[in-house]
Design a protein around this motif. Structure first.
Motif, PDB file in Angstrom:
ATOM      1  N   PRO A  12       0.793  -1.219   0.000  1.00  0.00           N
ATOM      2  CA  PRO A  12       0.000   0.000   0.000  1.00  0.00           C
ATOM      3  C   PRO A  12       0.830   1.276   0.000  1.00  0.00           C
ATOM      4  CG  PRO A  12       0.066  -0.917   2.214  1.00  0.00           C
ATOM      5  CD  PRO A  12       0.778  -1.897   1.325  1.00  0.00           C
ATOM      6  N   THR A  13       2.137   1.194   0.325  1.00  0.00           N
ATOM      7  CA  THR A  13       2.944   2.417   0.383  1.00  0.00           C
ATOM      8  C   THR A  13       4.194   2.222  -0.470  1.00  0.00           C
ATOM      9  OG1 THR A  13       4.184   1.585   2.267  1.00  0.00           O
ATOM     10  CG2 THR A  13       2.203   2.855   2.765  1.00  0.00           C
ATOM     11  N   ALA A  14       4.933   3.291  -0.686  1.00  0.00           N
ATOM     12  CA  ALA A  14       6.169   3.187  -1.457  1.00  0.00           C
ATOM     13  C   ALA A  14       7.207   2.380  -0.676  1.00  0.00           C
ATOM     14  CB  ALA A  14       6.700   4.577  -1.787  1.00  0.00           C
ATOM     15  N   GLY A  15       7.231   2.548   0.647  1.00  0.00           N
ATOM     16  CA  GLY A  15       8.198   1.823   1.474  1.00  0.00           C
ATOM     17  C   GLY A  15       8.015   0.324   1.394  1.00  0.00           C
ATOM     18  N   SER A  16       6.776  -0.115   1.207  1.00  0.00           N
ATOM     19  CA  SER A  16       6.485  -1.551   1.171  1.00  0.00           C
ATOM     20  C   SER A  16       6.179  -2.020  -0.250  1.00  0.00           C
ATOM     21  CB  SER A  16       5.296  -1.847   2.092  1.00  0.00           C
ATOM     22  OG  SER A  16       4.169  -1.071   1.705  1.00  0.00           O
ATOM     23  N   CYS A  17       6.706  -1.297  -1.245  1.00  0.00           N
ATOM     24  CA  CYS A  17       6.307  -1.562  -2.638  1.00  0.00           C
ATOM     25  C   CYS A  17       6.858  -2.859  -3.209  1.00  0.00           C
ATOM     26  CB  CYS A  17       6.737  -0.399  -3.534  1.00  0.00           C
ATOM     27  SG  CYS A  17       8.528  -0.317  -3.784  1.00  0.00           S
ATOM     28  N   GLY A  18       7.769  -3.531  -2.485  1.00  0.00           N
ATOM     29  CA  GLY A  18       8.381  -4.739  -3.058  1.00  0.00           C
ATOM     30  C   GLY A  18       7.604  -6.015  -2.810  1.00  0.00           C
ATOM     31  N   ILE A  19       6.784  -6.011  -1.744  1.00  0.00           N
ATOM     32  CA  ILE A  19       6.211  -7.275  -1.264  1.00  0.00           C
ATOM     33  C   ILE A  19       5.157  -7.855  -2.213  1.00  0.00           C
ATOM     34  CG2 ILE A  19       4.887  -8.325   0.626  1.00  0.00           C
ATOM     35  CD1 ILE A  19       6.324  -6.301   2.515  1.00  0.00           C
ATOM     36  N   LEU A  20       4.126  -7.079  -2.494  1.00  0.00           N
ATOM     37  CA  LEU A  20       3.026  -7.607  -3.301  1.00  0.00           C
ATOM     38  C   LEU A  20       3.488  -8.071  -4.695  1.00  0.00           C
ATOM     39  CD1 LEU A  20       0.007  -8.241  -3.334  1.00  0.00           C
ATOM     40  CD2 LEU A  20      -0.426  -5.857  -3.958  1.00  0.00           C
ATOM     41  N   SER A  62       1.796  18.482   1.118  1.00  0.00           N
ATOM     42  CA  SER A  62       1.680  17.097   0.670  1.00  0.00           C
ATOM     43  C   SER A  62       1.233  16.283   1.877  1.00  0.00           C
ATOM     44  CB  SER A  62       3.048  16.631   0.165  1.00  0.00           C
ATOM     45  OG  SER A  62       3.019  15.271  -0.128  1.00  0.00           O
ATOM     46  N   ILE A  63       0.009  15.765   1.830  1.00  0.00           N
ATOM     47  CA  ILE A  63      -0.598  15.263   3.070  1.00  0.00           C
ATOM     48  C   ILE A  63      -0.633  13.748   3.171  1.00  0.00           C
ATOM     49  CG2 ILE A  63      -1.949  17.336   3.541  1.00  0.00           C
ATOM     50  CD1 ILE A  63      -4.311  15.950   2.158  1.00  0.00           C
ATOM     51  N   GLY A  64       0.152  13.050   2.314  1.00  0.00           N
ATOM     52  CA  GLY A  64       0.241  11.600   2.431  1.00  0.00           C
ATOM     53  C   GLY A  64      -0.402  10.891   1.257  1.00  0.00           C
ATOM     54  N   GLY A  65       0.219   9.766   0.874  1.00  0.00           N
ATOM     55  CA  GLY A  65      -0.318   8.954  -0.221  1.00  0.00           C
ATOM     56  C   GLY A  65      -0.290   9.673  -1.566  1.00  0.00           C
ATOM     57  N   GLY A  66       0.496  10.765  -1.659  1.00  0.00           N
ATOM     58  CA  GLY A  66       0.562  11.513  -2.919  1.00  0.00           C
ATOM     59  C   GLY A  66      -0.529  12.570  -3.026  1.00  0.00           C
ATOM     60  N   ASN A  67      -1.373  12.674  -1.988  1.00  0.00           N
ATOM     61  CA  ASN A  67      -2.446  13.679  -2.012  1.00  0.00           C
ATOM     62  C   ASN A  67      -1.929  15.028  -1.523  1.00  0.00           C
ATOM     63  OD1 ASN A  67      -4.472  11.783  -2.810  1.00  0.00           O
ATOM     64  ND2 ASN A  67      -4.365  10.967  -0.733  1.00  0.00           N
ATOM     65  N   ASN A  73     -10.207  -0.255   9.191  1.00  0.00           N
ATOM     66  CA  ASN A  73     -10.242  -0.578  10.616  1.00  0.00           C
ATOM     67  C   ASN A  73      -8.966  -0.250  11.373  1.00  0.00           C
ATOM     68  OD1 ASN A  73     -12.921  -2.017  11.004  1.00  0.00           O
ATOM     69  ND2 ASN A  73     -12.075  -2.996   9.175  1.00  0.00           N
ATOM     70  N   ALA A  74      -7.891   0.008  10.623  1.00  0.00           N
ATOM     71  CA  ALA A  74      -6.622   0.345  11.274  1.00  0.00           C
ATOM     72  C   ALA A  74      -5.963   1.426  10.435  1.00  0.00           C
ATOM     73  CB  ALA A  74      -5.745  -0.907  11.393  1.00  0.00           C
ATOM     74  N   THR A  75      -4.753   1.204   9.997  1.00  0.00           N
ATOM     75  CA  THR A  75      -4.061   2.192   9.161  1.00  0.00           C
ATOM     76  C   THR A  75      -3.020   1.473   8.321  1.00  0.00           C
ATOM     77  OG1 THR A  75      -2.566   4.090   9.177  1.00  0.00           O
ATOM     78  CG2 THR A  75      -2.499   2.664  11.101  1.00  0.00           C
ATOM     79  N   LEU A  76      -2.635   2.096   7.215  1.00  0.00           N
ATOM     80  CA  LEU A  76      -1.586   1.524   6.365  1.00  0.00           C
ATOM     81  C   LEU A  76      -0.333   2.401   6.404  1.00  0.00           C
ATOM     82  CD1 LEU A  76      -3.848   0.722   3.269  1.00  0.00           C
ATOM     83  CD2 LEU A  76      -2.968  -0.935   4.900  1.00  0.00           C
ATOM     84  N   ALA A  77      -0.309   3.397   7.276  1.00  0.00           N
ATOM     85  CA  ALA A  77       0.796   4.357   7.277  1.00  0.00           C
ATOM     86  C   ALA A  77       1.756   4.112   8.433  1.00  0.00           C
ATOM     87  CB  ALA A  77       0.251   5.778   7.353  1.00  0.00           C
ATOM     88  N   GLY A  78       3.046   4.041   8.113  1.00  0.00           N
ATOM     89  CA  GLY A  78       4.075   3.850   9.130  1.00  0.00           C
ATOM     90  C   GLY A  78       4.060   4.955  10.172  1.00  0.00           C
ATOM     91  N   ALA A  79       3.730   6.166   9.742  1.00  0.00           N
ATOM     92  CA  ALA A  79       3.720   7.306  10.662  1.00  0.00           C
ATOM     93  C   ALA A  79       2.619   7.158  11.701  1.00  0.00           C
ATOM     94  CB  ALA A  79       3.527   8.602   9.882  1.00  0.00           C
ATOM     95  N   GLU A  80       1.602   6.379  11.383  1.00  0.00           N
ATOM     96  CA  GLU A  80       0.503   6.180  12.331  1.00  0.00           C
ATOM     97  C   GLU A  80       0.622   4.876  13.092  1.00  0.00           C
ATOM     98  OE1 GLU A  80      -3.866   6.933  11.579  1.00  0.00           O
ATOM     99  OE2 GLU A  80      -2.973   7.432   9.641  1.00  0.00           O
ATOM    100  N   GLY A  81       1.006   3.804  12.367  1.00  0.00           N
ATOM    101  CA  GLY A  81       0.946   2.482  12.989  1.00  0.00           C
ATOM    102  C   GLY A  81       2.244   1.714  13.019  1.00  0.00           C
ATOM    103  N   GLY A  82       3.357   2.344  12.623  1.00  0.00           N
ATOM    104  CA  GLY A  82       4.623   1.617  12.575  1.00  0.00           C
ATOM    105  C   GLY A  82       4.718   0.760  11.317  1.00  0.00           C
ATOM    106  N   CYS A  83       5.832   0.020  11.201  1.00  0.00           N
ATOM    107  CA  CYS A  83       6.061  -0.763   9.984  1.00  0.00           C
ATOM    108  C   CYS A  83       5.109  -1.958   9.899  1.00  0.00           C
ATOM    109  CB  CYS A  83       7.510  -1.235   9.904  1.00  0.00           C
ATOM    110  SG  CYS A  83       8.024  -1.689   8.237  1.00  0.00           S
ATOM    111  N   GLN A  84       4.597  -2.420  11.046  1.00  0.00           N
ATOM    112  CA  GLN A  84       3.588  -3.486  11.006  1.00  0.00           C
ATOM    113  C   GLN A  84       2.430  -3.060  10.099  1.00  0.00           C
ATOM    114  OE1 GLN A  84       1.653  -4.001  14.820  1.00  0.00           O
ATOM    115  NE2 GLN A  84       1.139  -1.833  14.964  1.00  0.00           N
ATOM    116  N   ALA A  85       2.135  -1.768  10.071  1.00  0.00           N
ATOM    117  CA  ALA A  85       1.013  -1.277   9.267  1.00  0.00           C
ATOM    118  C   ALA A  85       1.372  -1.184   7.783  1.00  0.00           C
ATOM    119  CB  ALA A  85       0.555   0.091   9.775  1.00  0.00           C
TER     120      ALA A  85
END
Ligand code: SF4
Lengths: 291, 227
Positions: free
Chosen positions: A115-123, B125-130, A158-170
């Protein structure tokens, strides 16, 4: 509207007798009011970007802009073909694919945030490697991406996909969960088994912090993409053997969200904790920014 | 609970390494360049917060210049943008600064055109490219660039807004969102109007001809679609 919980998702899939990917496509068509072909076509072009990013750094030695990472996909690829590996060519090729996208990303190449650029390799690594082994058609790979997206939507809701919010687990955790669920459906597993795979992956990565060295999406991010890929693939096998998760998907996602909230800000992308403040990391940071 | 498209989760397709530091930066600059219009000769980028701290490592500088050059966030030429700008004689300067109580990934553009006129645009830039744009030439605004956007500077007189909306109605263009900002009754006002579908040439021409409107800009959304 896309359902809000895994439980509802399983009920709908059962009632309509469809897999998660089919439900996800139908909901997308309804939500954005575009024809089915257009939705599929867009995912196809997404898959093509993934194919490139997961291959490029295996064939070319790619260096990141900062110089922190690069060249590992190339190394692993050579090793994968050497016949000397412990976990076999399949797993080593998957690892090379995973880090290839991460290296391409860090070198300002084109990737899909998933879902993010940081995790772009997995899927990409998981879908393409599994597809190669299972002799899947391009359509089946695309279906896998829709399964992954469906699971991702549930986590985002239900949670988050952002490291800034939920850490790398997210980030890497969610990516691996999405990927594992996708492979289970590609292998003919049920929607319930797909969510079981996602739940097991998240349980195994729960608590992983986000601590990028020098604030850059390189160390430890790239290798976490490898770890996530391996976890997604082995968990798919685990689930296809008939193993279940005692704790259901929805509750695991809830736990992940809770853990993310409990993490101090230092461990959520601010580079003020974890690996990012080790003496070597601080030295590297100094060198990169010539402070 | 928010609703998500499949492509919010698997996407955007972008140039790395970071959706907020690279993709979002390119998007911001592309919208800023559209707001300026004309032939751009010089740009100052005032970088705030995380943008100021890590812009070199994340390639935020290259992404910003790429946007000024009208590149999309997924353009593989993005990493060569500074060289291309040099070749085209466009001067770029990066100035780390403190812009006050704003989002950590914020930039203020000062864009100078060949006629000597300068435009100031601030956005985050508020995240996810938005992204969102919150200030143009000292005037508070708020829009995201996700939809076709009409920006006007007009005299705040009765009937101006209804003239615009009736032109859009005639062309069957639905208004998604509209905000008017003004310093006081009867003075100059700014409006940001977002539509659901592309604004037609017809409609653009007619809106430009409304006499109370001093200046109008049409900003196209940066939509990914099939690459
Ligand atoms: S460590 Fe942080 S920045 Fe790196 S991949 Fe994980 S969540 Fe993303």
């Amino acid at each position: 509207m896309f359902v809000s919980t895994g439980k509802e998702l399983l009920e709908i899939c059962k009632e309509k007798n469809i897999p998660i990917w089919e439900y996800t496509i139908r909901e997308e068509i309804e939500a954005v009011e575009v024809p089915r072909e257009k939705v599929i076509e867009r995912m196809k072009s997404t898959l093509h970007v993934m194919m490139n990013s997961s291959t490029y750094a295996q064939d070319n030695i790619v260096k990141s802009v900062s110089g922190l990472i690069g060249g590992d996909a190339y190394k692993i690829r050579k090793y994968a073909e050497s016949g000397k590996t412990l976990t076999g060519e399949f797993m080593n090729k998957a690892m090379a694919r995973a880090i290839s996208s991460s290296e391409v990303n860090a070198a300002m190449g084109r990737i899909v945030a998933c879902p993010t650029a940081g995790s772009c390799g997995i899927l990409p690594a998981v879908i393409i490697s599994a597809g190669e082994k299972l002799n899947s058609s391009e359509d089946q790979l695309i279906q896998g991406l829709f399964t992954a997206a469906g699971v991702g939507i549930l986590i985002a809701k239900n949670a988050t996909l952002a490291g800034a919010e939920g850490g790398c687990q997210a980030e890497c955790g969610s990516a691996a969960a999405m990927a594992s669920a996708a492979v289970v459906e590609m292998m003919g597993g049920t929607p319930e088994q797909a969510l079981t795979a996602a739940a097991i992956v998240i349980k195994n990565i729960l608590g992983l912090v986000c601590d990028p060295v020098a604030g850059l999406v390189e160390v430890p991010c790239a290798k976490r993409n490898i770890a996530g890929t391996v976890s997604a693939l082995t968990t798919a096998d685990l689930v296809m053997s008939g193993v279940y998760s005692k704790i259901p998907f929805d509750e695991v996602v809830w736990a992940m969200y809770k853990v993310g909230r409990q993490m101090p800000a230092e461990l959520r992308e601010t580079s003020q904790g974890g690996i990012a403040i080790t003496p070597t990391a601080l030295k590297l940071k100094k060198e990169i920014f010539k402070e | 609970m928010r609703n998500y498209s499949v492509f919010d989760i698997i996407g955007p397709i972008m140039i790395g390494p970071s959706s907020s530091h690279t993709a979002g930066a390119a998007r911001l600059a592309k919208v800023a360049a559209a707001i300026s219009g004309g032939k751009i000769v010089r740009v100052e980028f005032h970088l705030h917060g995380s943008f100021a701290e890590t812009y070199r490592g994340h390639g935020t500088d290259k992404a910003l210049v790429a946007g000024i050059l009208n590149m999309d966030p997924w353009d593989e030429n993005l990493k060569n943008s500074i060289k291309i700008a040099n070749e085209r004689g466009i001067g770029v300067t990066f100035i780390p600064t403190d812009l006050g109580e704003v989002h950590p990934n914020t930039v203020k553009f000062i864009i100078t055109k060949d006629d000597g006129n300068a435009t100031q645009v601030s956005g985050s830039s508020i995240g996810g490219g938005n992204i969102f744009i919150f200030d143009i030439d000292g005037q508070e605004v708020e829009f995201t660039g996700e939809r076709p956007t009409i920006l006007t500077k007009h005299q705040d007189l009765p009937g101006v807004i209804s003239k615009i909306s009736s032109i859009l109605y005639q062309e069957n263009i639905n208004i998604a969102n509209m905000r008017v900002y003004r310093k006081g009754k009867g003075k100059m006002a700014t409006m940001a109007l977002e539509t659901d579908t592309q604004v037609t040439e017809e409609a653009m021409g007619k809106i430009k001809n409304i006499k109370e409107i001093e200046n109008v800009k049409f900003i196209n959304p940066i939509v990914e679609g099939v690459i």
